[in-house]
Design an enzyme around this catalytic site. Structure first.
Site, PDB file in Angstrom:
ATOM      1  N   LYS A  27     -18.591   4.289  26.091  1.00 35.83           N
ATOM      2  CA  LYS A  27     -18.807   5.708  26.413  1.00 35.83           C
ATOM      3  C   LYS A  27     -20.087   6.163  25.722  1.00 35.83           C
ATOM      4  O   LYS A  27     -20.147   6.271  24.501  1.00 35.83           O
ATOM      5  CB  LYS A  27     -17.647   6.580  25.940  1.00 35.83           C
ATOM      6  CG  LYS A  27     -17.801   8.018  26.434  1.00 35.83           C
ATOM      7  CD  LYS A  27     -17.381   9.017  25.418  1.00 35.83           C
ATOM      8  CE  LYS A  27     -18.365   9.990  24.881  1.00 35.83           C
ATOM      9  NZ  LYS A  27     -19.366  10.627  25.660  1.00 35.83           N
ATOM     10  N   ASN A  77     -19.297  12.575  11.075  1.00 34.08           N
ATOM     11  CA  ASN A  77     -18.125  12.316  10.239  1.00 34.08           C
ATOM     12  C   ASN A  77     -16.866  12.934  10.808  1.00 34.08           C
ATOM     13  O   ASN A  77     -15.794  12.338  10.753  1.00 34.08           O
ATOM     14  CB  ASN A  77     -18.364  12.865   8.827  1.00 34.08           C
ATOM     15  CG  ASN A  77     -19.222  11.932   8.043  1.00 34.08           C
ATOM     16  OD1 ASN A  77     -20.361  11.678   8.432  1.00 34.08           O
ATOM     17  ND2 ASN A  77     -18.694  11.380   6.975  1.00 34.08           N
ATOM     18  N   GLN A  78     -17.041  14.146  11.341  1.00 36.08           N
ATOM     19  CA  GLN A  78     -15.885  14.870  11.855  1.00 36.08           C
ATOM     20  C   GLN A  78     -15.190  14.069  12.965  1.00 36.08           C
ATOM     21  O   GLN A  78     -13.986  13.845  12.935  1.00 36.08           O
ATOM     22  CB  GLN A  78     -16.407  16.198  12.408  1.00 36.08           C
ATOM     23  CG  GLN A  78     -15.399  17.254  12.617  1.00 36.08           C
ATOM     24  CD  GLN A  78     -16.025  18.423  13.394  1.00 36.08           C
ATOM     25  OE1 GLN A  78     -17.225  18.422  13.717  1.00 36.08           O
ATOM     26  NE2 GLN A  78     -15.211  19.399  13.704  1.00 36.08           N
ATOM     27  N   GLU A 102     -19.597   4.316  11.806  1.00 32.26           N
ATOM     28  CA  GLU A 102     -20.876   4.573  11.130  1.00 32.26           C
ATOM     29  C   GLU A 102     -21.176   6.059  11.300  1.00 32.26           C
ATOM     30  O   GLU A 102     -21.245   6.547  12.430  1.00 32.26           O
ATOM     31  CB  GLU A 102     -22.005   3.733  11.739  1.00 32.26           C
ATOM     32  CG  GLU A 102     -21.949   2.267  11.358  1.00 32.26           C
ATOM     33  CD  GLU A 102     -22.010   2.019   9.857  1.00 32.26           C
ATOM     34  OE1 GLU A 102     -22.566   2.869   9.118  1.00 32.26           O
ATOM     35  OE2 GLU A 102     -21.465   0.993   9.411  1.00 32.26           O
ATOM     36  N   CYS A 156     -29.780   8.758  11.208  1.00 34.11           N
ATOM     37  CA  CYS A 156     -28.768   8.826  10.144  1.00 34.11           C
ATOM     38  C   CYS A 156     -29.350   8.336   8.827  1.00 34.11           C
ATOM     39  O   CYS A 156     -28.848   8.679   7.765  1.00 34.11           O
ATOM     40  CB  CYS A 156     -27.546   8.024  10.527  1.00 34.11           C
ATOM     41  SG  CYS A 156     -27.973   6.425  11.155  1.00 34.11           S
ATOM     42  N   GLU A 216     -25.662  17.138   5.901  1.00 41.29           N
ATOM     43  CA  GLU A 216     -26.622  16.485   6.781  1.00 41.29           C
ATOM     44  C   GLU A 216     -27.206  17.515   7.749  1.00 41.29           C
ATOM     45  O   GLU A 216     -26.473  18.247   8.403  1.00 41.29           O
ATOM     46  CB  GLU A 216     -25.917  15.380   7.569  1.00 41.29           C
ATOM     47  CG  GLU A 216     -26.859  14.608   8.440  1.00 41.29           C
ATOM     48  CD  GLU A 216     -26.169  13.457   9.141  1.00 41.29           C
ATOM     49  OE1 GLU A 216     -25.124  13.690   9.780  1.00 41.29           O
ATOM     50  OE2 GLU A 216     -26.672  12.328   9.047  1.00 41.29           O
TER      51      GLU A 216
HETATM   52  P1  NAP Z   1     -20.861  13.070  17.630  1.00 44.15           P
HETATM   53  O1  NAP Z   1     -20.716  14.428  18.105  1.00 44.15           O
HETATM   54  O2  NAP Z   1     -19.893  12.553  16.627  1.00 44.15           O
HETATM   55  O3  NAP Z   1     -20.853  12.139  18.922  1.00 44.15           O
HETATM   56  C1  NAP Z   1     -20.883  10.741  18.868  1.00 44.15           C
HETATM   57  C2  NAP Z   1     -20.139  10.202  20.060  1.00 44.15           C
HETATM   58  O4  NAP Z   1     -18.761  10.568  19.980  1.00 44.15           O
HETATM   59  C3  NAP Z   1     -20.638  10.732  21.399  1.00 44.15           C
HETATM   60  O5  NAP Z   1     -20.515   9.728  22.374  1.00 44.15           O
HETATM   61  C4  NAP Z   1     -19.675  11.870  21.670  1.00 44.15           C
HETATM   62  O6  NAP Z   1     -19.564  12.216  23.027  1.00 44.15           O
HETATM   63  C5  NAP Z   1     -18.388  11.285  21.154  1.00 44.15           C
HETATM   64  N1  NAP Z   1     -17.388  12.281  20.825  1.00 44.15           N
HETATM   65  C6  NAP Z   1     -17.551  13.629  20.654  1.00 44.15           C
HETATM   66  N2  NAP Z   1     -16.369  14.213  20.386  1.00 44.15           N
HETATM   67  C7  NAP Z   1     -15.439  13.229  20.392  1.00 44.15           C
HETATM   68  C8  NAP Z   1     -14.025  13.207  20.167  1.00 44.15           C
HETATM   69  N3  NAP Z   1     -13.331  14.316  19.883  1.00 44.15           N
HETATM   70  N4  NAP Z   1     -13.388  12.016  20.230  1.00 44.15           N
HETATM   71  C9  NAP Z   1     -14.067  10.890  20.494  1.00 44.15           C
HETATM   72  N5  NAP Z   1     -15.400  10.848  20.733  1.00 44.15           N
HETATM   73  C10 NAP Z   1     -16.073  12.010  20.676  1.00 44.15           C
HETATM   74  O7  NAP Z   1     -22.298  12.792  17.001  1.00 44.15           O
HETATM   75  P2  NAP Z   1     -23.697  13.101  17.702  1.00 44.15           P
HETATM   76  O8  NAP Z   1     -23.826  14.575  17.703  1.00 44.15           O
HETATM   77  O9  NAP Z   1     -23.822  12.372  18.974  1.00 44.15           O
HETATM   78  O10 NAP Z   1     -24.711  12.372  16.686  1.00 44.15           O
HETATM   79  C11 NAP Z   1     -25.149  12.936  15.494  1.00 44.15           C
HETATM   80  C12 NAP Z   1     -24.371  12.370  14.313  1.00 44.15           C
HETATM   81  O11 NAP Z   1     -24.301  10.942  14.356  1.00 44.15           O
HETATM   82  C13 NAP Z   1     -25.005  12.669  12.995  1.00 44.15           C
HETATM   83  O12 NAP Z   1     -24.014  13.158  12.110  1.00 44.15           O
HETATM   84  C14 NAP Z   1     -25.530  11.318  12.494  1.00 44.15           C
HETATM   85  O13 NAP Z   1     -25.585  11.125  11.123  1.00 44.15           O
HETATM   86  C15 NAP Z   1     -24.597  10.372  13.094  1.00 44.15           C
HETATM   87  N6  NAP Z   1     -25.230   9.062  13.264  1.00 44.15           N
HETATM   88  C16 NAP Z   1     -24.879   8.064  12.401  1.00 44.15           C
HETATM   89  C17 NAP Z   1     -25.454   6.815  12.502  1.00 44.15           C
HETATM   90  C18 NAP Z   1     -25.061   5.696  11.572  1.00 44.15           C
HETATM   91  O14 NAP Z   1     -25.269   4.544  11.901  1.00 44.15           O
HETATM   92  N7  NAP Z   1     -24.477   5.963  10.412  1.00 44.15           N
HETATM   93  C19 NAP Z   1     -26.385   6.570  13.504  1.00 44.15           C
HETATM   94  C20 NAP Z   1     -26.732   7.607  14.364  1.00 44.15           C
HETATM   95  C21 NAP Z   1     -26.125   8.852  14.238  1.00 44.15           C
HETATM   96  P3  NAP Z   1     -20.396  13.477  23.648  1.00 44.15           P
HETATM   97  O15 NAP Z   1     -21.824  13.108  23.531  1.00 44.15           O
HETATM   98  O16 NAP Z   1     -19.942  13.516  25.058  1.00 44.15           O
HETATM   99  O17 NAP Z   1     -20.053  14.680  22.828  1.00 44.15           O
END
Ligand code: NAP
Ligand code: MG
Length: 486
Positions: free
Chosen positions: A180, A235-236, A255, A289, A389
């Site tokens: 996904k 994280n959430q 991650e 990240c 962050e």
């Molecule tokens: P996100 O909101 O957590 O989304 C990540 C993925 O999870 C997306 O595919 C999203 O789909 C999906 N998702 C959203 N809500 C969900 C739920 N309730 N249940 C299951 N999946 C769900 O994060 P983001 O906004 O895309 O990315 C930013 C964050 O990612 C930052 O906090 C960053 O630090 C972190 N990040 C970490 C790393 C690492 O390797 N540590 C690398 C890159 C990014 P949708 O797009 O459809 O909402």
């Protein structure tokens, strides 16, 4: 480079076919540099679509894992060649879809190719050990077994590299995949799946289902036939996925965020430290990240570092990442922009603004989500912008007297992904390596560098304490079987 205005309608890829969702609904993806530019429309999928993809992956897993590793590898080599032949097109789509500059997008797409080739070769490397048995007539050894169906949930900030560094090892170790993509990076991801399709992977081995995270992402976490889940994102969301997976006994890997420090010691090469702080903190508009966000500087070089840093930050060219000469693109979405602006407002209350601090306006900027690269000083460790962050182009300078104090401050956050130090003193390097609580510890190099052949992941709240990439991927994507033959 001229902006193309073509719009693609992306279907789901399920069981070797491109199919529309049962919902008949689409999500529109726009260009964050110019919201008049519609990059594509993706499927707003339902749980029924997801069920079909998981069923296909489940049905395909036996035959796929039975293939020789070298034969699975051939499919990855072929996919790599196809992506490489479409590199500019895929990179351009990435820039339009989430805003990072075209050179960065090309670099990332090339990284995706290299990841595929690295794991393709893994199909011919050793998968176990012979361990002497206490029984002289027995042969005892270990081998690796795939998990089965792996659910992959990816963020928007690395639309090629992250899907690849999860999918390629999943496949080479004999798993089948349901991915996904982030809704804000799904058009680029669909292009990767066109490449898998063209490479001729057997039906059901790789599947892509786009749609809302709360429906498809959560659906993957809950699905009884998904044996392992690998997630990168906030994280959430990550914690919720981990709890859901744990409750049904599925393997999971998370991650998540970072709040990465750079320490500039009194004996640092200041020019090098300035360049690396800018590159590590502000490239990709701070949306990595591993991005540098806290800049901890020893007092005797503080003023020199600050002046050089601010002067260079002011020279940064901001605009549409497809245009020549642009160093920094927009925030990836309106919600991302609003988050960044709210942290900047917080920073103005918590410290002193040195440069930036505004959303950009004017002809070139009004239709995009552009924000100035921003530097604060006088930020204390308990400030919100020193703890949370931001995921935007914002740096917080903090002044310290000693290296000890610097490391203490660097560790004073809930995250532990990446950290770097600039120093020419070997004792300071060794203290930093030993005392810094981060999964990536970098000396005289920016916090945001990652190499595909080395383990990647964070300590503390930054990950589920697992690692991705390199050989470490094997630990997540397989289970060990201990075999005893008499
Ligand atoms: P996100 O909101 O957590 O989304 C990540 C993925 O999870 C997306 O595919 C999203 O789909 C999906 N998702 C959203 N809500 C969900 C739920 N309730 N249940 C299951 N999946 C769900 O994060 P983001 O906004 O895309 O990315 C930013 C964050 O990612 C930052 O906090 C960053 O630090 C972190 N990040 C970490 C790393 C690492 O390797 N540590 C690398 C890159 C990014 P949708 O797009 O459809 O909402
Ligand atoms: Mg999100």
């Amino acid at each position: 480079m001229t902006v193309k205005t073509e719009t693609s309608k992306c279907l789901n890829y399920i069981n070797g076919r491109w199919v529309a969702s049962d919902s008949d609904e689409l999500i529109t993806v726009t260009n964050p540099a110019n919201t008049d530019d519609v990059v594509g429309r993706i499927q707003k999928s339902t749980r029924d679509d997801l069920d079909q993809a998981v069923s296909a992956a489940k049905a395909a897993k036996k035959e796929w894992k039975t293939l020789a590793g070298a034969d699975r590898g051939k499919f990855l080599y072929k996919t790599a060649d196809i992506i490489e032949s479409r590199l500019d097109e895929i990179a351009e789509c990435m820039t339009r879809e989430m805003g990072k500059t075209f050179p960065e997008a090309k670099g990332e797409t090339a990284r995706g190719v290299a990841i595929l080739r690295y794991y393709a070769g893994e199909g011919m490397r050793k998968e176990g050990d012979v361990i002497p048995s206490t029984d002289k007539d027995a042969l005892m050894f270990t081998k690796r077994a795939p998990l089965g169906v792996v659910g992959v949930i990816t963020p928007w900030n690395f639309p090629v590299a992250i899907p690849m560094w999860k999918t390629a090892p999943a496949l080479i170790y004999g798993n089948t995949v349901v991915l996904k993509p982030a809704s804000e990076a799904a058009v680029t991801c669909a292009k990767l799946f066109e490449c898998f399709a063209e490479a001729g992977l057997p039906a059901g081995v790789v599947n892509m289902v786009s749609g809302p995270g709360s429906v498809i992402g959560q659906g993957i976490a809950e699905h009884a036939d998904v044996n392992g889940i690998t997630f990168t994102g906030s994280n959430q969301v990550g914690k919720k996925i981990g709890q859901t997976a744990l409750a049904r006994g599925a393997k999971y890997q998370l991650e998540m965020g970072g709040k990465n420090p750079v320490i500039v010691a009194s004996d640092a090469d200041i020019d090098l430290a300035v360049d690396a702080t800018i590159s590590g903190g502000l490239r990709s508009t701070g949306q990595k990240c591993t991005a540098t966000s806290r800049v901890i500087v020893q007092s005797d070089v503080y003023d020199e570092f600050k002046e050089k840093l601010v002067a260079k930050v002011k020279e940064i060219t901001i605009g549409d990442g497809l245009k020549n000469g642009i160093w920094m693109g927009p925030s990836a979405s309106e919600s991302q922009l609003n988050t960044v602006l709210s942290y900047i407002e917080k920073g103005k209350q918590e410290g002193t603004l040195l440069c930036g601090g505004n959303r950009l306006s004017g002809e070139e900027y009004d239709k995009g989500y552009f924000v100035e690269p921003t530097v604060f000083e006088d930020i204390t460790s308990n400030a919100t912008i020193a703890q949370e962050e931001i995921f935007g182009p914002v740096l917080a300078l903090m002044k310290v007297e000693s290296l000890e104090e610097a490391i203490e401050l660097a560790n004073d956050v809930e995250f532990g992904l990446s950290a770097s130090i600039f120093t020419s003193n070997i004792q300071k390097m060794l203290s930093f390596i030993s005392d810094m609580d981060a999964g990536l510890v970098r000396i005289n190099a920016e916090s945001a560098g990652v190499e595909l052949q080395a383990p990647f992941g964070g300590m503390k709240q930054s990950s589920s304490h697992s690692r991705e990439q390199g050989e470490a991927a094997k630990e997540f994507f397989t289970s060990i079987k201990t075999v005893f033959v008499k």
